[in-house]
Enzyme design. Structure first.
Site, short mmCIF file in Angstrom:
data_model
loop_
_atom_site.label_atom_id
_atom_site.label_comp_id
_atom_site.label_asym_id
_atom_site.label_seq_id
_atom_site.Cartn_x
_atom_site.Cartn_y
_atom_site.Cartn_z
N GLU A 144 0.81 -1.23 0.00
CA GLU A 144 0.00 0.00 0.00
C GLU A 144 0.84 1.27 0.00
OE1 GLU A 144 -2.75 -0.48 3.26
OE2 GLU A 144 -3.87 -2.02 2.18
N ASN A 189 1.80 -5.12 -3.23
CA ASN A 189 0.41 -5.40 -2.86
C ASN A 189 -0.32 -4.10 -2.52
OD1 ASN A 189 -1.56 -7.56 -2.11
ND2 ASN A 189 -1.43 -6.59 -0.08
N GLU A 255 -6.76 -10.23 -1.20
CA GLU A 255 -7.48 -9.94 0.05
C GLU A 255 -8.97 -9.78 -0.21
OE1 GLU A 255 -5.66 -6.76 2.33
OE2 GLU A 255 -3.63 -7.43 1.85
N ASP A 257 -12.72 -9.41 -0.29
CA ASP A 257 -13.96 -9.45 0.48
C ASP A 257 -14.88 -8.38 -0.07
OD1 ASP A 257 -12.91 -7.11 1.71
OD2 ASP A 257 -12.63 -8.06 3.67
C1 XIL Z 1 -5.72 -5.89 8.51
C2 XIL Z 1 -5.99 -7.03 9.46
O1 XIL Z 1 -6.94 -7.91 8.90
C3 XIL Z 1 -6.52 -6.49 10.77
O2 XIL Z 1 -6.68 -7.54 11.72
C4 XIL Z 1 -5.55 -5.45 11.33
O3 XIL Z 1 -6.10 -4.87 12.50
C5 XIL Z 1 -5.29 -4.36 10.28
O4 XIL Z 1 -4.83 -4.96 9.09
N1 XIL Z 1 -4.76 -4.31 3.76
C6 XIL Z 1 -3.75 -5.18 4.11
C7 XIL Z 1 -3.90 -6.02 5.33
O5 XIL Z 1 -2.77 -5.29 3.37
O6 XIL Z 1 -2.67 -6.21 5.99
C8 XIL Z 1 -4.91 -5.45 6.31
O7 XIL Z 1 -5.10 -6.39 7.35
C9 XIL Z 1 -6.19 -5.13 5.58
C10 XIL Z 1 -5.95 -4.09 4.53
#
Ligand code: XIL
Length: 345
Positions: A144, A189, A255, A257
């Site tokens: 990010e 990522n 990731e 969802d």
């Molecule tokens: C999130 C986790 O799922 C949470 O438990 C934590 O509090 C914060 O991070 N992008 C990413 C992940 O690359 O690492 C993040 O994960 C969600 C957003």
């Protein structure tokens, strides 16, 4: 002792994905350290290689857990996750090395010189890559880095070191991978790369810049955190992925969802829209061919989803509900992988 459970009925999403030429259908798991670790019903689904061929640690390999004090490393949690995955023949996308969030206070609470922080970054990257070697299928080296306008976003890394931090991170990672002599993929990522646009173009340019400097970059992870009814179209998702593939690298959905921005989360029409959104995203990975190597959901059930704690009032984002029942989205994924029309959308 819990009572013996009936076998899980098909479809088996990982078996289907691997049958379609993908490396995996995977999931994030927040293990060790949360209730997932000891929830027998959750683990029964997680630990079935028919369901999942990959696990991404949701938290335990992040900076604050792996280097809680400067140059004092803690591998215990990561080892636990890797041991679990390996027991079931699952790969692990190791996540992540350099990010704005979940840093240790010793990193964020100091006024570093660029040189000193670069040394911190190098040590962190190289120690983790070296320690876990090719038990990690890949590492998300930088996570990010980009803002929605395509510029680097503010972070201690960018603000202290400048844009070179990004390229240095991959250079340090490449050095460590070469030292191991192992095949470990290096990824960028991010979210917001799922459709063509300013941010996606900026990511293409980062990849091109790494390539022009002959620095290793194997793939880009498209996080794919979506909202129900507001995901990019199938065509947009195909186009964005194709742009990365045209640079000669892989992509993965890392990731996935699809959250409801307000309750209720479990209406028939809402779940059908959500199923379509999951279907389109997975179908885009199928459509572009093998260069989209796999699909990972950011945990698989609503009880353990990160969404309610990250976005107030939002939820219902995952493919199993909060009592571990499969939702229409689960079946939509199976249909998308198989290449048949969605019957549950
Ligand atoms: C999130 C986790 O799922 C949470 O438990 C934590 O509090 C914060 O991070 N992008 C990413 C992940 O690359 O690492 C993040 O994960 C969600 C957003």
């Amino acid at each position: 002792m819990s009572a013996p459970q009936p076998p899980t009925p098909p479809p088996y999403l990982n078996s289907l994905a691997q049958g379609a030429g993908k490396l995996w259908f995977g999931t994030a798991a927040d293990i060790p350290g949360t209730a997932e670790q000891t929830d027998p019903d959750y683990l029964r689904i997680l630990e079935n290689p028919g369901n999942f061929g990959e696990i991404t640690p949701a938290n335990i390999m992040k900076f604050m857990y792996t280097e809680p004090e400067q140059n004092v490393f803690n591998f215990t949690g990561g080892d636990y996750l890797l041991d679990l995955a390996e027991r079931y023949g699952m790969r692990v996308r190791c996540h992540n090395l350099v990010w704005v969030s979940q840093l240790s206070p010793w990193v964020t609470d100091v006024n570093w010189t660029a040189e000193a922080l670069t040394a911190v970054m190098k040590n962190h990257i190289q120690t983790l890559i070296t320690h876990w070697g090719d038990r990690c299928y890949s590492w998300d080296v930088v996570n990010e880095a980009l803002a929605s306008d395509g510029n680097f976003s503010s972070s201690i890394w960018y603000d202290t070191i400048g844009p070179e931090y990004f390229f240095l991170a991959y250079q340090f990672a490449q050095e460590a991978v070469e030292q191991t002599g192992k095949d470990i993929k290096l990824y960028y990522n991010d979210y917001g790369l799922e459709n063509p646009g300013v941010k996606t173009t900026a990511a293409y340019n980062l990849v091109k810049e790494l390539q022009s400097r002959r620095i290793k970059i194997d793939g880009v992870g498209l996080e794919s955190h979506f909202e129900v009814g507001a995901t990019p179209s199938l065509a947009q998702q195909v186009a964005a992925k194709q742009g990365f593939l045209d640079l000669g690298i892989d992509v993965a959905i890392t990731e996935l969802d699809v959250r409801f921005t307000s309750a209720p989360y479990y209406t028939a029409s809402g779940e059908a829209t959500q199923a379509q959104n999951y279907y389109d995203s997975v179908a885009s990975c199928i459509e572009v061919g093998r260069g989209c190597i796999g699909i990972t959901v950011w945990d698989f059930d609503d009880a353990y989803s990160w969404v309610p704690s990250a976005f107030a009032g939002q939820g219902g984002a995952d493919i199993y509900n909060d009592t571990l029942q499969r939702k229409p989205a689960f079946y939509a994924i199976g249909e998308a992988i198989t290449g048949v029309p969605c019957t549950v959308c």
